[in-house]
Enzyme design. Structure first.
Site, PDB file in Angstrom:
ATOM      1  CE1 TYR A  18      11.798  30.489  31.305  1.00  0.00           C
ATOM      2  CE2 TYR A  18      10.566  28.855  32.557  1.00  0.00           C
ATOM      3  CZ  TYR A  18      11.757  29.502  32.270  1.00  0.00           C
ATOM      4  OH  TYR A  18      12.900  29.167  32.954  1.00  0.00           O
ATOM      5  CG  ASP A  30      18.855  41.754  23.163  1.00  0.00           C
ATOM      6  OD1 ASP A  30      18.668  40.534  22.961  1.00  0.00           O
ATOM      7  OD2 ASP A  30      17.950  42.532  23.497  1.00  0.00           O
TER       8      ASP A  30
END
Length: 248
Positions: free
Chosen positions: A148, A61
């Site tokens: 985002y 990750d």
């Protein structure tokens, strides 16, 4: 100019599916030794099967700073900062600060960390390529995508900062907006129904192979005239140079 990457090593974050997987294939086709990250064992196993003999996967990750540091310590010639999340989707008052922060951590802070960790080996060799996967959302807001859009806007500025600070030391920095592509992320977007992008039919989405090919091409010397730029895959000159078909 050469379009071979023979002898170069590449790291693709988020390479287990979609654009990342296609980029792994395209880089390998140009001769690069490819390593990619996957967040889950299931996605890693599936990608390893798909990319057998082409690329090597690592369970990582990218927000795990210790794991990312250990991986980057191998020393790569190329970094493709592809891993990203579109979540959380929702208007600003519908989001928590924790969810917003987690998005920025994935879409901007981890990208910075990957660059920071890969730079020393690149600088020691006097060359290296970093391609940040950008988005039209870096420049145009979309309802429900405040996290985002903010992360991608920051990433676009990070690309410019990287070029400013290290371009004269052999570091080739690019940003590429891949357009609307048929990926798992687009499935999440369609399910949200919150803005015009979510209304696009799947038939209107491009294949991941196109941005994959463009990202790999940017790693070659043929892309040197574009170093330091934030690029859009819809640009006809870029498409022609990267060997992509014209848009209809």
């Amino acid at each position: 100019m050469t379009q071979s990457l023979t002898g170069q090593s590449a790291l693709v974050t988020g390479g287990a599916g979609g654009i990342g997987l296609a980029t792994c294939r395209a880089l390998a086709a140009l001769g690069a030794r490819v390593t990619f990250t996957a967040r889950s064992a299931a996605s890693l196993d599936a990608a390893q099967t798909d990319l057998a003999g082409i690329a090597a996967g690592v369970l990582c990750d990218i927000t795990d700073r210790a794991a990312l540091a250990a991986l980057a310590g191998r020393g790569f010639d190329i970094l493709i900062n592809n891993a990203a999340t579109v979540n959380p989707i929702g208007r600003i008052t519908d989001l928590t600060v924790e969810a917003f922060s987690a998005s920025i951590e994935t879409n901007l802070v981890a990208q910075f960390d990957a660059i920071r960790l890969c730079l020393p080996a690149m600088l020691a060799r006097g060359r290296g390529t970093v391609v940040n996967v950008s988005s039209g959302a870096a420049h145009r807001p979309q309802e429900g995508w405040s996290a985002y859009c903010a992360g991608k806007a920051g990433l676009a500025m990070l690309t410019r900062s990287l070029h400013l600070e290290y371009g004269d030391q052999g570091i080739r920095a690019f940003g590429l907006a891949p357009g609307v592509v048929d990926t798992a992320m687009q499935g999440v977007i369609r399910a949200s129904g919150i803005n015009p992008v979510s209304q696009l039919p799947r038939s209107a989405l491009a294949s991941p192979d196109q941005p994959g090919q463009a990202l790999a091409w940017l790693c070659t010397q043929a892309a040197d005239p574009l170093i330091g730029k934030e690029l859009d895959i819809r640009d006809p000159d870029l498409r022609a140079a990267a060997g992509l078909p014209p848009l209809a």
